[in-house]
Design a protein around this motif. Structure first.
Motif, PDB file in Angstrom:
ATOM      1  N   LYS A  33       0.832  -1.218   0.000  1.00  0.00           N
ATOM      2  CA  LYS A  33       0.000   0.000   0.000  1.00  0.00           C
ATOM      3  C   LYS A  33       0.857   1.254   0.000  1.00  0.00           C
ATOM      4  O   LYS A  33       0.626   2.180  -0.786  1.00  0.00           O
ATOM      5  N   ASN A  34       1.853   1.303   0.878  1.00  0.00           N
ATOM      6  CA  ASN A  34       2.617   2.540   1.042  1.00  0.00           C
ATOM      7  C   ASN A  34       3.611   2.789  -0.098  1.00  0.00           C
ATOM      8  O   ASN A  34       4.253   3.846  -0.128  1.00  0.00           O
TER       9      ASN A  34
ATOM     10  N   ALA B 160      -2.111   9.912   2.365  1.00  0.00           N
ATOM     11  CA  ALA B 160      -1.312   9.906   1.132  1.00  0.00           C
ATOM     12  C   ALA B 160      -1.715  10.987   0.148  1.00  0.00           C
ATOM     13  O   ALA B 160      -0.961  11.285  -0.784  1.00  0.00           O
TER      14      ALA B 160
ATOM     15  N   TYR C  22      -1.429  13.852   0.461  1.00  0.00           N
ATOM     16  CA  TYR C  22      -0.450  14.953   0.474  1.00  0.00           C
ATOM     17  C   TYR C  22       0.618  14.781  -0.597  1.00  0.00           C
ATOM     18  O   TYR C  22       1.382  15.700  -0.859  1.00  0.00           O
TER      19      TYR C  22
ATOM     20  N   PRO D 299       2.742  16.479  12.047  1.00  0.00           N
ATOM     21  CA  PRO D 299       3.069  17.718  11.336  1.00  0.00           C
ATOM     22  C   PRO D 299       3.621  17.455   9.934  1.00  0.00           C
ATOM     23  O   PRO D 299       4.104  16.349   9.657  1.00  0.00           O
TER      24      PRO D 299
ATOM     25  N   HIS E 116       7.990  18.774   5.068  1.00  0.00           N
ATOM     26  CA  HIS E 116       7.600  18.830   3.658  1.00  0.00           C
ATOM     27  C   HIS E 116       7.648  20.292   3.186  1.00  0.00           C
ATOM     28  O   HIS E 116       8.209  20.620   2.143  1.00  0.00           O
TER      29      HIS E 116
ATOM     30  N   THR F 141      14.080  15.683  10.814  1.00  0.00           N
ATOM     31  CA  THR F 141      13.628  14.395  11.341  1.00  0.00           C
ATOM     32  C   THR F 141      13.430  13.467  10.145  1.00  0.00           C
ATOM     33  O   THR F 141      13.174  13.952   9.028  1.00  0.00           O
TER      34      THR F 141
ATOM     35  N   GLY G  49       7.002  10.414   4.282  1.00  0.00           N
ATOM     36  CA  GLY G  49       6.184  11.244   3.389  1.00  0.00           C
ATOM     37  C   GLY G  49       6.960  12.450   2.884  1.00  0.00           C
ATOM     38  O   GLY G  49       6.844  12.833   1.715  1.00  0.00           O
TER      39      GLY G  49
ATOM     40  N   ASP H 154       4.659   0.404  12.029  1.00  0.00           N
ATOM     41  CA  ASP H 154       3.404  -0.169  11.520  1.00  0.00           C
ATOM     42  C   ASP H 154       3.236  -1.641  11.894  1.00  0.00           C
ATOM     43  O   ASP H 154       2.214  -2.245  11.557  1.00  0.00           O
TER      44      ASP H 154
ATOM     45  N   VAL I 165       8.639   6.368  16.792  1.00  0.00           N
ATOM     46  CA  VAL I 165       8.317   7.169  15.603  1.00  0.00           C
ATOM     47  C   VAL I 165       7.184   8.151  15.894  1.00  0.00           C
ATOM     48  O   VAL I 165       7.276   9.332  15.559  1.00  0.00           O
ATOM     49  N   TYR I 166       6.116   7.668  16.520  1.00  0.00           N
ATOM     50  CA  TYR I 166       4.958   8.531  16.785  1.00  0.00           C
ATOM     51  C   TYR I 166       4.865   8.860  18.263  1.00  0.00           C
ATOM     52  O   TYR I 166       5.232   8.062  19.114  1.00  0.00           O
TER      53      TYR I 166
ATOM     54  N   ARG J  57       0.805   6.017  20.056  1.00  0.00           N
ATOM     55  CA  ARG J  57       0.234   4.995  19.170  1.00  0.00           C
ATOM     56  C   ARG J  57      -0.301   3.875  20.054  1.00  0.00           C
ATOM     57  O   ARG J  57      -0.132   2.711  19.772  1.00  0.00           O
TER      58      ARG J  57
HETATM   59  C1  UD1 Z   1       4.239   6.915   6.577  1.00  0.00           C
HETATM   60  C2  UD1 Z   1       3.258   5.776   6.420  1.00  0.00           C
HETATM   61  C3  UD1 Z   1       2.827   5.250   7.777  1.00  0.00           C
HETATM   62  C4  UD1 Z   1       4.041   4.908   8.625  1.00  0.00           C
HETATM   63  C5  UD1 Z   1       5.044   6.049   8.654  1.00  0.00           C
HETATM   64  C6  UD1 Z   1       6.341   5.688   9.366  1.00  0.00           C
HETATM   65  C7  UD1 Z   1       2.115   6.246   4.344  1.00  0.00           C
HETATM   66  C8  UD1 Z   1       0.878   6.699   3.685  1.00  0.00           C
HETATM   67  N1  UD1 Z   1       2.102   6.274   5.693  1.00  0.00           N
HETATM   68  O1  UD1 Z   1       3.554   7.965   7.251  1.00  0.00           O
HETATM   69  O2  UD1 Z   1       2.041   4.076   7.572  1.00  0.00           O
HETATM   70  O3  UD1 Z   1       3.607   4.636   9.952  1.00  0.00           O
HETATM   71  O4  UD1 Z   1       5.369   6.470   7.317  1.00  0.00           O
HETATM   72  O5  UD1 Z   1       6.904   4.553   8.782  1.00  0.00           O
HETATM   73  O6  UD1 Z   1       3.083   5.852   3.723  1.00  0.00           O
HETATM   74  N2  UD1 Z   1       7.236  14.343  11.115  1.00  0.00           N
HETATM   75  C9  UD1 Z   1       7.484  15.653  11.459  1.00  0.00           C
HETATM   76  N3  UD1 Z   1       7.419  16.593  10.461  1.00  0.00           N
HETATM   77  C10 UD1 Z   1       7.127  16.289   9.169  1.00  0.00           C
HETATM   78  C11 UD1 Z   1       6.883  14.947   8.832  1.00  0.00           C
HETATM   79  C12 UD1 Z   1       6.942  13.988   9.830  1.00  0.00           C
HETATM   80  O7  UD1 Z   1       7.736  15.976  12.614  1.00  0.00           O
HETATM   81  O8  UD1 Z   1       7.079  17.187   8.326  1.00  0.00           O
HETATM   82  C13 UD1 Z   1       7.287  13.303  12.165  1.00  0.00           C
HETATM   83  C14 UD1 Z   1       5.943  12.604  12.357  1.00  0.00           C
HETATM   84  O9  UD1 Z   1       5.116  13.298  13.255  1.00  0.00           O
HETATM   85  C15 UD1 Z   1       6.365  11.254  12.892  1.00  0.00           C
HETATM   86  C16 UD1 Z   1       7.688  11.006  12.171  1.00  0.00           C
HETATM   87  O10 UD1 Z   1       8.148  12.269  11.720  1.00  0.00           O
HETATM   88  O11 UD1 Z   1       6.602  11.342  14.260  1.00  0.00           O
HETATM   89  C17 UD1 Z   1       7.597  10.075  10.995  1.00  0.00           C
HETATM   90  O12 UD1 Z   1       6.578  10.498  10.100  1.00  0.00           O
HETATM   91  P1  UD1 Z   1       6.609  10.134   8.562  1.00  0.00           P
HETATM   92  O13 UD1 Z   1       7.731   9.196   8.296  1.00  0.00           O
HETATM   93  O14 UD1 Z   1       6.525  11.389   7.791  1.00  0.00           O
HETATM   94  O15 UD1 Z   1       5.241   9.322   8.414  1.00  0.00           O
HETATM   95  P2  UD1 Z   1       4.182   9.433   7.238  1.00  0.00           P
HETATM   96  O16 UD1 Z   1       4.879   9.663   5.950  1.00  0.00           O
HETATM   97  O17 UD1 Z   1       3.084  10.359   7.637  1.00  0.00           O
END
Ligand code: UD1
Length: 421
Positions: free
Chosen positions: A22-23, A94, A96, A123, A127, A162, A166, A306, A328-329, A332
């Protein structure tokens, strides 16, 4: 209202084939906007997030034909960048990727803030910082992110504060056709980033270093269509591995890349599960007694966040006390409340879940509070005594292709039921 009903106790046995990731599918579908001519994408999983993304693209002018079960022709020649504000955009994480794809092709984008699973604040500052580094002027209000450039993106060095999956994907999309050479530092290394880069390179992009933390992108003037097959879903594979282990079963999981599963395989072996690696399959055998362990989730190649809830479900019946730290989060852990309803002994302390193994779980009515949390309830239901009813299963269907059918074929007593409101 649809729910999943599981009656636990049957060890899983047989073989299951994993769908496309999916991702990886999601960024590749949005990357078709950037390519702007006909692409054929194979091994696309039939999951809700993919269907919603295809709807968003079609609403914005993409021509989409499903030419086989898992194969789509996607032609974004007449894609209209307009304003992306449908309810679907707001529900999906996604969506975004429209930002990077539209900015990369049209030099501008206006996209509603994304949705997705609720793990606390998510956040997108990195990006936006990256888009600005590539020359975009970015403004936000409570609903939209608006980006403009004078005449397209301009290459530069982007350093992420970080590690963000995405963010890395969005900056790749925005930089592929930028003027000059872009370097992304502290990039995410997930297999789906490599898959996106391979797809774009098959369309004429010049991306190197994907899979490491430094990605180099030489801007090209145009891209062309291609035919590309998406890699297998390592999280779906890991989920069936955990389910096989939890039920003390023996399952052959087909269509996997064992290298992508190393962190999951290593942890399962730690807790007394046998994992045999073949070329494109793994065979998982649960020996009955699960032992305790410690896990810390991290970006790839660390243990994937995940897979956190699924491992928790497995460890609820381990011998001893296990500790899962979420790296990571922020939060959760909403799923732990649901597992407690089934008799699990879990305490959450800050970013850590302390799981004291119990002899048995029992069936209960539980919610799928997010995608992976929902599938953790399925695993718990497979081992629990009695009947488990799982609600809000649309969240599970966001990321699992025919999970009920696949588990039934492995001997699980599971069905999807429509309940009168
Ligand atoms: C993607 C996956 C999700 C997975 C995650 C981590 C998709 C659609 N989703 O989510 O299933 O759990 O990767 O493997 O592919 N962060 C910031 N600032 C930003 C971006 C992120 O602080 O601009 C932080 C987030 O809050 C989080 C961490 O970085 O704590 C990782 O986020 P990120 O890797 O961006 O996750 P997603 O791309 O949203």
């Amino acid at each position: 209202m649809e729910k999943i009903v599981v009656r636990g106790g049957a060890p899983l046995s047989g073989s299951v084939t994993v769908s496309g990731m999916k991702n990886a599918a999601l960024p590749i579908l949005y990357a078709c906007v950037l390519v702007g001519s006909k692409c054929t994408i194979e091994n696309v999983p039939d999951v809700r997030d993919v269907r919603m993304s295809l709807d968003i693209l079609a609403e914005m002018g993409a021509e989409i034909n499903r030419i086989a079960d898992e194969t789509y022709e996607i032609d974004c020649t007449n894609f209209n960048p307009g304003i992306s504000c449908s309810e679907k955009v707001k529900k999906l994480r996604a969506s975004y990727y429209l930002m990077g794809a539209e900015l990369g092709r049209f030099g501008k984008a206006k996209v509603a803030f994304p949705g997705g699973c609720n793990f606390g604040t998510r956040p997108i500052d990195q990006h936006i910082k990256g888009f600005e580094t590539l020359g975009a002027t970015v403004t936000t209000d409570c609903e939209f992110i608006t980006m403009t450039t004078e005449s397209g993106t301009v290459a530069d060095d982007v350093y992420f504060d970080t590690i963000t999956v995405g963010g890395t994907i969005n900056i790749i999309l925005a930089a592929v056709m930028a003027k000059g050479n872009t370097i992304i530092e502290n990039a995410a290394r997930e297999p789906h980033i490599v898959d996106l880069a391979n797809f774009l390179n098959s369309c004429g992009a010049r991306i190197s270093g994907a899979g490491t933390d430094v990605i180099k992108i030489r801007g090209v003037k145009s891209l062309h269509g291609s035919t590309y097959a998406i890699i297998p879903d390592m999280i779906e594979a890991g989920t069936y591995m955990a389910a096989a282990a939890a039920t003390g079963g023996c399952v052959r999981i087909e269509n996997v890349i064992p290298k992508h599963l190393e962190a999951i395989t290593g942890k399962l072996e730690d807790v007394n599960v046998i994992v045999e690696e073949l070329d494109d399959a793994v065979i998982v055998t649960g020996k009955g007694l699960i032992t305790s362990t410690r896990i810390k989730t991290r970006p790839y190649p660390g243990f994937p966040t995940d897979m956190h809830p699924q491992m928790s479900a497995l460890l609820t019946i381990a011998h001893g006390t296990s500790i899962i730290t979420e790296g990571v989060y922020e939060t959760r852990f909403r799923y732990t409340e649901e597992l407690r309803k089934m008799g699990a002994d879990i305490e959450v302390k800050g970013h850590t879940a302390v799981i004291s193994g119990v002899d048995k779980l029992h069936g209960a009515k539980v919610q799928a509070v997010d995608l992976r949390a929902g599938v953790a309830m399925v695993i718990a239901g497979l081992v629990a005594e009695g009947e488990t009813k799982i609600y809000d299963i649309h969240l599970i269907e966001r990321g699992y292709d025919d999970i009920v059918g696949k588990l039934r074929a492995l001997g699980a007593n599971i069905e999807k039921v429509v309940e009168e409101e």
